[in-house]
Design a protein around this motif. Structure first.
Motif, mmCIF file in Angstrom:
data_model
loop_
_atom_site.group_PDB
_atom_site.id
_atom_site.type_symbol
_atom_site.label_atom_id
_atom_site.label_comp_id
_atom_site.label_asym_id
_atom_site.label_seq_id
_atom_site.Cartn_x
_atom_site.Cartn_y
_atom_site.Cartn_z
ATOM 1 N N THR A 76 0.789 -1.457 -0.121
ATOM 2 C CA THR A 76 0.154 0.010 -0.317
ATOM 3 C C THR A 76 0.712 1.333 -0.006
ATOM 4 O O THR A 76 0.706 2.068 -0.479
ATOM 5 C CB THR A 76 -0.622 -0.015 1.307
ATOM 6 N N ASP A 314 -5.075 -2.526 -9.131
ATOM 7 C CA ASP A 314 -5.125 -1.161 -8.094
ATOM 8 C C ASP A 314 -4.799 -1.857 -7.026
ATOM 9 O O ASP A 314 -6.150 -2.032 -6.076
ATOM 10 C CB ASP A 314 -6.261 -1.173 -9.005
ATOM 11 N N ASP A 316 -4.919 -0.444 -3.577
ATOM 12 C CA ASP A 316 -5.424 0.996 -3.357
ATOM 13 C C ASP A 316 -7.215 0.077 -3.425
ATOM 14 O O ASP A 316 -7.380 0.653 -2.691
ATOM 15 C CB ASP A 316 -5.587 1.592 -4.238
ATOM 16 N N LYS A 317 -7.937 -0.362 -4.499
ATOM 17 C CA LYS A 317 -9.279 -0.395 -4.781
ATOM 18 C C LYS A 317 -8.959 -2.008 -3.758
ATOM 19 O O LYS A 317 -10.240 -1.946 -2.865
ATOM 20 C CB LYS A 317 -8.916 -1.140 -6.304
ATOM 21 N N ALA A 320 -9.118 -1.486 -0.161
ATOM 22 C CA ALA A 320 -10.638 -1.079 0.264
ATOM 23 C C ALA A 320 -11.767 -1.461 -0.402
ATOM 24 O O ALA A 320 -12.498 -1.564 0.799
ATOM 25 C CB ALA A 320 -10.328 0.428 -1.219
ATOM 26 N N LEU A 321 -11.700 -2.647 -0.761
ATOM 27 C CA LEU A 321 -12.520 -3.925 0.010
ATOM 28 C C LEU A 321 -12.469 -4.502 1.033
ATOM 29 O O LEU A 321 -14.078 -4.640 1.273
ATOM 30 C CB LEU A 321 -12.979 -4.602 -1.722
ATOM 31 N N LEU A 367 -15.419 -8.647 -8.766
ATOM 32 C CA LEU A 367 -14.333 -7.612 -8.678
ATOM 33 C C LEU A 367 -13.877 -7.793 -10.176
ATOM 34 O O LEU A 367 -13.066 -8.352 -10.945
ATOM 35 C CB LEU A 367 -13.436 -7.553 -8.378
ATOM 36 N N ASP A 368 -14.442 -6.949 -10.768
ATOM 37 C CA ASP A 368 -14.597 -5.815 -12.384
ATOM 38 C C ASP A 368 -14.658 -7.188 -13.074
ATOM 39 O O ASP A 368 -13.817 -7.699 -13.545
ATOM 40 C CB ASP A 368 -12.447 -6.191 -12.287
#
Length: 384
Positions: A76, A314, A316-317, A320-321, A367-368
């Motif tokens: 991170t 990503d 950070d994504k 966050a999840l 996720l995506d």
């Protein structure tokens, strides 16, 4: 069946008082297969949850074609560091999808990338010899508190009268440098061995020794339906087993990982080498050394997340999840040569309870347009 560990109650079953923060005692009728989730009470041992994964240690992993390869992990903080090679087509994949893993080079853990424990290496635990089942945990802690900070006292009945007792202590100098902390703890351990040996605790003359590492293996990705009998059948061919445990939730549901212990360390080494990445129930086992002496220590706060979207980078994504389910201590996204994402990550939570929420809620989460696969990692894999 698994029995629940005795935790922060006022009396243990044999009438011994427990000490909040330092004691857990096992059921003598069980061969060590207590539920690592326990009951509804909180864990009592002092844990090191909250420490970040090491950022200055290089790890080597196994490439999917059997060649040794360095892998970068994006943390991170944005810094890349070397980390274990695991591919989304390897850990937990169906057998037909798995790539050849090849032989481990040197003595590396395939799940964590950490070197496996050397055979004669001592642990940071002390063993108290000479106690019987009338011993009281608070008295044991009191005897060691003069020489360092008592982190844990674990007691397990042995036979009808004997008692296996381990104590974990650390230095109290307040040093922040890891080398200074290690030296401080080393001095405390030496002082405890010298000054507590040949004294009486609970009316018994005791001797104190450095405890060797347990011949204990973490066995991950076994599936939530696997029983202890099936786990035993996988490993008993390698030598005499002393304990086995399928980790379960408070409701009795399997969490997809467990532990086995051998009487001989060499047998454990052979088992780890032979069984790591081996197929089991259309899965691929992750087998690595551990040194979890209490049931609380077996409650892993680390999750292995694979089947990420192809090319996903990503961090950070992802963090966050997973942060929506609890406090994330660290989130590492594995990258290969040329900074290419490898499709898996490690997420470490502040507690096992938070990791369990994420395991329950995010396994199979989209996720995506990709469905994540979430499993528990070795709680000892980052030298916690």
């Amino acid at each position: 069946g698994a029995s629940e560990p005795v935790e922060d109650t006022t009396k243990l079953e044999n009438g011994h008082e427990s000490v909040e923060g330092v004691v857990e005692q096992a059921d003598p009728s069980n061969k060590g297969c207590e539920s690592a989730e326990g009951g509804a009470t909180e864990a009592t041992e002092v844990q090191t949850d909250g420490e970040a994964l090491p950022s200055d240690i290089q790890y080597a992993g196994q490439d999917v074609n059997g060649d040794q390869a360095a892998v970068q992990v994006d943390s991170t903080g944005g810094n890349d560091e070397t980390a274990p090679v695991e591919n989304q087509d390897v850990a937990g994949a169906e057998v037909g999808e798995q790539a050849e893993s090849g032989d481990q080079e040197g003595n590396q853990s395939a799940e964590s990338g950490h070197p496996q424990v050397a055979e004669e290496q001592a642990s940071d635990w002390l063993q108290v010899l000479g106690l019987d089942q009338t011993a009281e945990a608070d008295k044991v802690a009191e005897a060691f508190a003069k020489h360092g900070k008592v982190l844990e006292v674990t007691m397990e009945p042995e036979g009808t009268e004997g008692l296996t007792c381990y104590v974990k202590i650390a230095g109290e100098s307040g040093a922040t440098n890891p080398s200074a902390q290690a030296e401080d703890t080393k001095l405390c351990i030496e002082a405890a061995i010298k000054n507590v040996s040949d004294t009486e605790i609970c009316g018994k003359k005791v001797s104190i020794i450095k405890s060797p590492r347990l011949a204990q293996l973490f066995v991950g990705n076994i599936g939530v339906e696997t029983t202890e009998a099936e786990l035993d059948a996988l490993f008993d061919k390698f030598g005499k087993m002393t304990r086995s445990c399928v980790v379960k939730s408070a409701a009795g549901a399997g969490l997809g990982y467990g532990f086995v212990e051998f009487a001989d360390y060499g047998d454990a080494q052979r088992a780890a080498q032979a069984m790591n990445l081996s197929p089991f129930k259309e899965r691929q086992l992750r087998v690595d050394f551990a040194d979890c002496r209490s049931q609380t220590a077996k409650r892993s706060p680390i999750l292995f997340v694979d089947q990420l979207p192809r090319g996903f980078s990503d961090v950070d994504k992802l963090r966050a999840l997973f942060s929506d389910r609890g406090t994330v201590v660290d989130c590492h996204l594995a990258k290969g040569a040329g900074n290419t994402p490898r499709g898996f990550a490690f997420v470490e939570y502040e507690s096992h309870e938070a990791a369990l929420r994420a395991f329950d809620e995010l396994n199979g989460h989209a996720l995506d347009e990709a469905k994540l696969r979430v499993s528990f990692g070795n709680p000892a894999s980052w030298n916690r």
